[in-house]
Design an enzyme around this catalytic site. Structure first.
Site, short mmCIF file in Angstrom:
data_model
loop_
_atom_site.label_atom_id
_atom_site.label_comp_id
_atom_site.label_asym_id
_atom_site.label_seq_id
_atom_site.Cartn_x
_atom_site.Cartn_y
_atom_site.Cartn_z
N ASP A 1 0.83 -1.19 0.00
CA ASP A 1 0.00 0.00 0.00
C ASP A 1 0.88 1.26 0.00
O ASP A 1 1.88 1.33 0.70
CB ASP A 1 -0.89 -0.01 1.25
CG ASP A 1 -1.87 1.14 1.29
OD1 ASP A 1 -2.69 1.24 0.37
OD2 ASP A 1 -1.79 1.94 2.24
N GLU B 1 14.75 -15.48 -0.48
CA GLU B 1 15.19 -16.58 0.37
C GLU B 1 14.15 -17.69 0.44
O GLU B 1 14.47 -18.83 0.82
CB GLU B 1 15.46 -16.08 1.79
CG GLU B 1 16.61 -15.10 1.92
CD GLU B 1 16.72 -14.57 3.33
OE1 GLU B 1 16.07 -15.14 4.24
OE2 GLU B 1 17.44 -13.57 3.54
#
Length: 560
Positions: free
Chosen positions: A226, A275
């Site tokens: 956002d 990751e």
């Protein structure tokens, strides 16, 4: 604060059950769920996570690839959950962390991915950090995590600068200090209940990297960020030097929006995301002056997608559409990112109503317009959007052809922008009315206890029940379009279209053996028949190698 466990449930292994399409996000169709208006499982009039979970099979059958959930975090709800009080808890009105875990697991089992909202520009004024900053007073380390400043004027009675809130009025609110005296001011680019974080403070970055890992460990497939263009403010918080600043948004780089410093944050975040297995993604809500600046957010080491607001704001006009499509593809190609296409969301008037009105009224309007015209154009615009290279977003209910509810009584409206002068029009409630599932019932199948915003009479005839299996219905058009899109090799990912010669007011392009023709005019046009018709948003006729395409209609052909 929500009274829930502070730790997430054990990381889910359900990610492995999601289709392992490489680079799935490059051609994904992502469905936005506004949880409070989607489905209510407990009859309190408010949608919730369990309601969403029970409707996941509907979304699978619709044919979307992923579900983006608007905020469900613990919040005082000053701005419908975009004022977060606890980023690691679910607000009780929506359920619990266990409900979120069950939703993620069920979605993955159905082959759907889950994207959650992240709100890093500001917190709630009930966030523990902000409450501590108020209690500790001027000069405290806690205040450095937000933008606190002394006021101007003889007694500090004027705001620190001339910035205006997106919701109207000054972007600053003065606090009463612990000793009861008028004191410093704090920055809030949105509502006063949404103080902006100071991203120059290292604790802010540390906190959000931890929040990312919390939800990634729960199994979410990505984040919609956002106000992704907000976070970093120009050094010194300089005056803008003008009023009616809302009118300037989207035309220039502002001292509080689209500052280059945001990109360092996203490069850090991307390393975290990479990751994790399962191709997790970031999507930016980045309002920028140009698509070229939007492309900065989706460079290879930053975010994966960014909303194409320039396309959303384009009129139903062939020349304008061709221009924005070309500019979008040209901007995304150098950074290797997919274009995105979107027609509606929870912040703008639904496109079935925007297109029902004359061009030039903006993306927030309160006029019903010509309902039949709006629906016809909306259906055509959908097929055009789904034919373009890249990823597409669908806002809940647009697959039903829902219009905005433009006649909500003032006393039921809840958009915070409505209650502040000189800001947004405050008409966003109209696109947030709970969607209808059945023909009858107190809330047309939304839940057993009514709905938090009133639904209009006749809403049931637009419901999922009413349109399912109905030839020519908007719902069935979406279902068929998404099925064809998934099964047609020339649709989905890509970075170019081949424009075809076409009559004035007609958009026509080829992608391999696939051809899309969209008539944006108010009259029927004759075009060459480009092979076998795959789908059309309205009735067409073909004879002697020519096709007559009605007004405001899009047709898909294939030569295969």
């Amino acid at each position: 604060m929500s009274q829930q466990p502070s730790a997430a449930p054990a990381p889910t292994s359900a990610v492995a059950t999601v289709s392992e399409r490489h680079d799935w996000w490059r051609d994904a169709v992502i469905y936005q769920v506004y949880p409070r208006s989607f489905a209510d499982s407990n009859g309190d009039g408010m949608g919730d996570l369990e309601g969403v979970r029970t409707r996941l099979p509907y979304l699978r059958d619709l044919g979307v690839d992923a579900v983006w959930l608007s905020p469900f975090y613990a919040s005082p709800q000053a701005d419908a959950g975009y004022d977060v009080a606890d980023y690691r808890a679910v607000d009780p009105m929506f359920g619990t962390l266990l409900d979120a875990d069950a939703l993620i697991r069920d979605a993955h089992a159905l082959g759907l991915r889950i994207i959650v909202d992240l709100v890093p520009n500001h917190s709630s004024d009930q966030y523990e950090w902000f409450k501590r900053a108020l209690a500790e007073g001027p000069g405290s380390p806690s205040r450095d995590r937000y933008h606190f400043r002394p006021g101007k004027g003889k007694n500090g009675e004027l705001p620190p600068n001339d910035w205006e809130s997106i919701f109207g009025g000054p972007a600053w609110t003065r606090v009463t200090e612990p000793d009861g005296t008028p004191g410093e001011w704090y920055l809030h680019l949105f509502a006063p209940e949404q103080p902006d974080f100071n991203w120059e403070h290292p604790a802010v970055g540390d906190e959000f990297r931890s929040i990312l890992r919390f939800w990634l460990d729960m199994g979410v497939d990505g984040f919609r960020i956002d106000v992704a263009h907000g976070m970093v403010k120009a050094e010194g918080l300089p005056d803008l030097g003008s009023h009616e600043q809302l009118k300037l948004l989207g035309n220039d780089v502002m001292p509080f929006f689209d500052q280059d410093g945001v990109h360092a944050i996203y490069r850090q975040w991307r390393r975290i995301l990479d990751e994790y297995s399962g191709e997790r993604i970031f999507v930016a809500e980045a309002w920028t002056p140009t698509v070229e600046r939007t492309a900065n957010y989706v460079r290879p080491d930053e975010l994966h997608q960014a909303f194409n607001f320039q396309y959303l704001g384009t009129h139903w006009d062939a020349e304008e559409l061709r221009t924005v499509i070309d500019r979008t593809l040209d901007a995304m190609r150098p950074v290797g990112a997919p274009a995105t296409w979107v027609l509606s969301n929870h912040d703008v008037t639904r496109h079935a109503t925007r297109f029902a009105n004359p061009a030039g009224l903006g993306t927030q309007i309160r006029l019903a317009g010509d309902r039949a015209l709006g629906l016809r154009r909306a259906r055509a615009a959908t097929l055009l959007m789904l034919a373009l290279p890249g990823s597409a977003y669908v806002y809940q209910g647009e697959e039903l052809g829902l219009p905005d509810v433009v006649d909500l009584p003032d006393e039921v409206r809840q958009d915070p922008a409505y209650f502040r002068g000189a800001g947004q029009d405050g008409f966003r409630d109209g696109c947030r009315v709970p969607i209808p599932w059945t023909r009858e019932g107190s809330s047309y199948g939304f839940g057993d206890g009514g709905s938090w915003l009133p639904q209009p009479a006749g809403w049931g005839e637009l419901s999922v029940e009413a349109q399912t299996g109905e030839p020519g219905s908007t719902l069935e058009l979406y279902r068929e379009a998404l099925a064809v899109r998934r099964s047609t090799a020339d649709l989905g990912a890509g970075d170019a279209v081949e424009w075809l010669r076409a009559p004035e007011g007609v958009v026509a392009f080829r992608r391999g053996d696939f051809v899309c023709v969209a008539n944006t005019t108010g009259e029927s046009v004759a075009v060459p028949a480009h092979g076998r018709v795959l789908l059309a948003s309205g009735g067409i006729t073909e004879a002697a190698g020519e096709a007559k395409v009605p007004a405001d209609t899009t047709v898909w052909w294939t030569r295969a």
